[in-house]
Design a protein around this motif. Sequence first.
Motif, mmCIF file in Angstrom:
data_model
loop_
_atom_site.group_PDB
_atom_site.id
_atom_site.type_symbol
_atom_site.label_atom_id
_atom_site.label_comp_id
_atom_site.label_asym_id
_atom_site.label_seq_id
_atom_site.Cartn_x
_atom_site.Cartn_y
_atom_site.Cartn_z
ATOM 1 N N ASP A 2 24.831 -27.148 -14.286
ATOM 2 C CA ASP A 2 25.739 -26.396 -13.418
ATOM 3 C C ASP A 2 25.436 -26.914 -11.930
ATOM 4 O OD1 ASP A 2 27.357 -24.859 -11.962
ATOM 5 O OD2 ASP A 2 26.739 -22.865 -13.152
ATOM 6 N N PRO A 3 26.554 -27.520 -11.211
ATOM 7 C CA PRO A 3 26.070 -27.792 -9.813
ATOM 8 C C PRO A 3 25.880 -26.471 -9.088
ATOM 9 C CG PRO A 3 28.253 -28.828 -10.740
ATOM 10 C CD PRO A 3 27.841 -27.850 -11.788
ATOM 11 N N ALA A 4 26.316 -25.317 -9.373
ATOM 12 C CA ALA A 4 26.418 -24.140 -8.353
ATOM 13 C C ALA A 4 24.735 -23.377 -8.845
ATOM 14 C CB ALA A 4 27.485 -23.358 -8.776
ATOM 15 N N ALA A 52 19.739 -23.588 -12.795
ATOM 16 C CA ALA A 52 18.881 -22.834 -14.043
ATOM 17 C C ALA A 52 20.124 -22.840 -15.221
ATOM 18 C CB ALA A 52 18.561 -21.404 -13.794
ATOM 19 N N ASN A 53 21.346 -23.291 -15.040
ATOM 20 C CA ASN A 53 22.356 -23.264 -16.040
ATOM 21 C C ASN A 53 22.925 -24.668 -16.263
ATOM 22 O OD1 ASN A 53 21.912 -20.527 -15.967
ATOM 23 N ND2 ASN A 53 23.903 -19.902 -15.498
ATOM 24 N N VAL A 54 23.410 -24.620 -17.789
ATOM 25 C CA VAL A 54 24.513 -25.731 -18.051
ATOM 26 C C VAL A 54 25.569 -25.244 -18.114
ATOM 27 C CG1 VAL A 54 22.703 -27.126 -19.264
ATOM 28 C CG2 VAL A 54 23.926 -25.419 -20.425
ATOM 29 N N ILE A 55 26.780 -26.192 -17.933
ATOM 30 C CA ILE A 55 28.121 -25.979 -18.134
ATOM 31 C C ILE A 55 28.458 -26.293 -19.550
ATOM 32 C CG2 ILE A 55 30.547 -26.433 -17.671
ATOM 33 C CD1 ILE A 55 29.168 -24.874 -15.454
ATOM 34 N N ASP A 74 36.431 -36.505 -13.251
ATOM 35 C CA ASP A 74 36.028 -35.892 -12.083
ATOM 36 C C ASP A 74 34.858 -36.016 -11.652
ATOM 37 O OD1 ASP A 74 34.709 -34.242 -13.790
ATOM 38 O OD2 ASP A 74 36.105 -32.776 -13.787
ATOM 39 N N ALA A 75 34.365 -35.256 -10.683
ATOM 40 C CA ALA A 75 32.824 -35.596 -9.960
ATOM 41 C C ALA A 75 31.677 -35.140 -11.084
ATOM 42 C CB ALA A 75 32.753 -34.631 -8.932
ATOM 43 N N PHE A 76 31.985 -33.996 -11.857
ATOM 44 C CA PHE A 76 31.232 -33.568 -12.935
ATOM 45 C C PHE A 76 30.857 -34.722 -13.929
ATOM 46 C CE2 PHE A 76 29.590 -31.462 -16.796
ATOM 47 C CZ PHE A 76 28.709 -30.599 -16.103
ATOM 48 N N GLU A 77 31.944 -35.265 -14.369
ATOM 49 C CA GLU A 77 31.884 -36.417 -15.599
ATOM 50 C C GLU A 77 31.323 -37.717 -14.741
ATOM 51 O OE1 GLU A 77 34.952 -38.581 -18.554
ATOM 52 O OE2 GLU A 77 35.780 -37.297 -16.960
ATOM 53 N N LYS A 78 31.707 -38.126 -14.005
ATOM 54 C CA LYS A 78 30.933 -39.205 -13.136
ATOM 55 C C LYS A 78 29.529 -39.088 -12.985
ATOM 56 C CE LYS A 78 35.271 -40.712 -10.676
ATOM 57 N NZ LYS A 78 35.926 -40.848 -9.286
#
Length: 274
Positions: free
Chosen positions: A92-94, A97-100, A242-246
Amino acid sequence: MPVPRVRRWKPLALTAAAVLVGITVPTAATATASPAPAAAPSAVGAYDDTYYQDALGKTGPELKSALHTIVSDQTKLSYSQVWDALKATDEDPANSANVILLYSGASRSKSANGGDQGDWNREHVWAKSHGDFGTATGPGTDIHHLRPADVTVNSIRGNKDFDNGGSAVAGAPGSLTDGDSFEPRDEVKGDVARMILYMAVRYDGESGFPDLEPNDEVDNGSAPAIGRLSVLKQWNDEDPPDAFEKKRNQVIFDTYQHNRNPFIDHPEWVPAIW
């Protein structure tokens, strides 16, 4: 005296970040007073003169074959190594400690991985029963198509093909399902399409693995095929990377498998092949 036109280029401070995601940004040496022309589908990207050099200028079966050769050069993971890899690729970019989670978009603790309700597990986007490759090292452990998913939502998706329509999926807002298909939320439709089509390029019957191919059907069962191709192509168009996928593609390349999903770098190669 004519008024000079303002140069239309981004500050140099943005150049390095843009290269990381494959965006060509003019530098002071290349900027001109005139607006730059729209980039052609074959515009040179960050990896085109190295990683993809043997694929440039090709289309159809020749492009697919060239990409297969390129992406097949990879480091393979064990199924247990996938847990730690996903904690990095889908962080998780925010909240580090987490994953999306793929289908729900929820942020969940990295430590909540497992098989119980409320946990997240390893979702095979190309369902492993579609080709019967299980969790064998290779297609069963390729993190280009493995994503964190809520255990219950993952079970609802099962091994269904992808298509539009159905009823709402509890725990995954925006996702739909019916008896033979699953539709992910809009934000990851393109991600799903590009993961499926990567698998079709990467695994073509070599090394004892099945020849994975998309088709335009649903309810494929255990055949080494998955659909619906026409819908996947639509999703690729409607939901560009998007930025996450890239960033995910880059982490896989830099740290884990050392190969790339070419359709994240070049979404236009989807219609060039299919």
